[in-house]
Design an enzyme around this catalytic site. Structure first.
Site, short mmCIF file in Angstrom:
data_model
loop_
_atom_site.label_atom_id
_atom_site.label_comp_id
_atom_site.label_asym_id
_atom_site.label_seq_id
_atom_site.Cartn_x
_atom_site.Cartn_y
_atom_site.Cartn_z
N SER A 138 0.85 -1.18 0.00
CA SER A 138 0.00 0.00 0.00
C SER A 138 0.88 1.23 0.00
O SER A 138 2.02 1.21 0.50
CB SER A 138 -0.90 0.02 1.24
OG SER A 138 -1.50 1.29 1.42
N TYR A 151 -2.08 -0.63 10.20
CA TYR A 151 -2.11 -0.99 8.78
C TYR A 151 -0.81 -0.58 8.10
O TYR A 151 -0.23 -1.35 7.32
CB TYR A 151 -3.31 -0.31 8.12
CG TYR A 151 -3.49 -0.64 6.67
CD1 TYR A 151 -4.01 -1.87 6.28
CD2 TYR A 151 -3.14 0.26 5.67
CE1 TYR A 151 -4.19 -2.20 4.93
CE2 TYR A 151 -3.31 -0.05 4.33
CZ TYR A 151 -3.83 -1.28 3.97
OH TYR A 151 -4.00 -1.58 2.64
#
Length: 254
Positions: A138, A151
């Site tokens: 990501s 995350y």
């Protein structure tokens, strides 16, 4: 170009969102696709959709955070040439809003899940003289995204594991890369907005869309197209790389 004929591909989390788009595209390009998915119903929807097109694919109920389950599933699948580590979960919160349980849950799926599939899969690729691994990271691993502490940590680990595998198995003809999307319009995004901003769905969707300089969210099919290239023979000179696919977010958001 970009044919996956006579190749077998494993896609984790292949029943929804980006994983569904990857599973579907790979199958249409000729691969024998095996979906690893906790949500058996979601996986079956993909299998049924492909069956309507005359394409056979396979699903396996598997929790990627459970190493024994992963090993048994990979053993049942047998030889393969492509592994896409896509399964992952999200958590919204700063450090002080992230409990130990939150942190453990994210790392168990997003980090240990990737490790488990690498641990099970890389020896198979070694034994047959090579193959391709693609991990889903990501842009959160590269830039500061608000309220994404756990995350971000997990996706940073994915990028590091990608480099390690690419280096360690270069001589065994195993390529390993990763993709780092920005915000992509998936069912998760719709659910997040509905849960946290009831009655403001349209306004929040527009705001999130415009956080990408290109002015919109990505589409799962666009991520799948990049995945197809990186897993194809045409990308045979590429390993140890991360590919932001972000509508200009990393370089142009200033």
């Amino acid at each position: 170009m970009f044919s996956l004929q006579q190749k077998t591909a494993i896609v984790t989390g292949g029943g929804s969102g980006i994983g569904r788009a990857i599973s579907t595209l790979f199958a249409r390009q000729g691969a024998t696709v095996h979906i690893l998915e906790r949500n058996a119903e979601a996986a079956q929807e993909v299998i049924d959709q492909l069956a309507d097109e005359g394409i056979t694919a396979h699903s396996h109920a598997c929790d990627v955070s459970d190493q024994q389950a992963v090993l048994q599933t990979f053993d049942a699948i047998g030889p393969f040439q492509i592994l896409v580590n896509n399964a992952g979960i999200a958590h919204v919160g700063r450090l002080d809003q992230t409990t130990e349980d939150d942190f453990d849950r994210i790392l168990r799926v997003n980090v240990k899940g990737v490790y488990n599939c690498l641990y099970a899969g890389v020896p198979v690729l070694q034994a047959q003289g090579g193959g391709v691994v693609l991990n889903m990271s990501s842009i959160a691993a590269m830039v500061g995204i608000p309220d994404r502490f756990a995350y971000t940590a997990s996706k940073g680990a994915v990028q590091a594991m990608t480099l390690s595998v690419a280096r360690d198995y270069l001589a065994q003809n195993i390529r390993c890369n990763c993709i780092s999307p920005a915000r992509v319009h998936t069912p998760f995004v719709d659910g997040f907005i509905a849960k946290n901003y009831p009655g403001q769905e349209d306004a929040i969707f527009e705001k999130l869309s415009k956080s990408q300089p290109i002015g919109r969210m990505g589409k799962p099919d666009e991520i799948a197209a990049l995945a197809l290239y990186l897993c194809s023979d045409e990308a045979g000179f590429i390993t140890g790389c991360d590919y932001p696919i972000d509508g200009g977010f990393v370089r142009l958001n200033n």
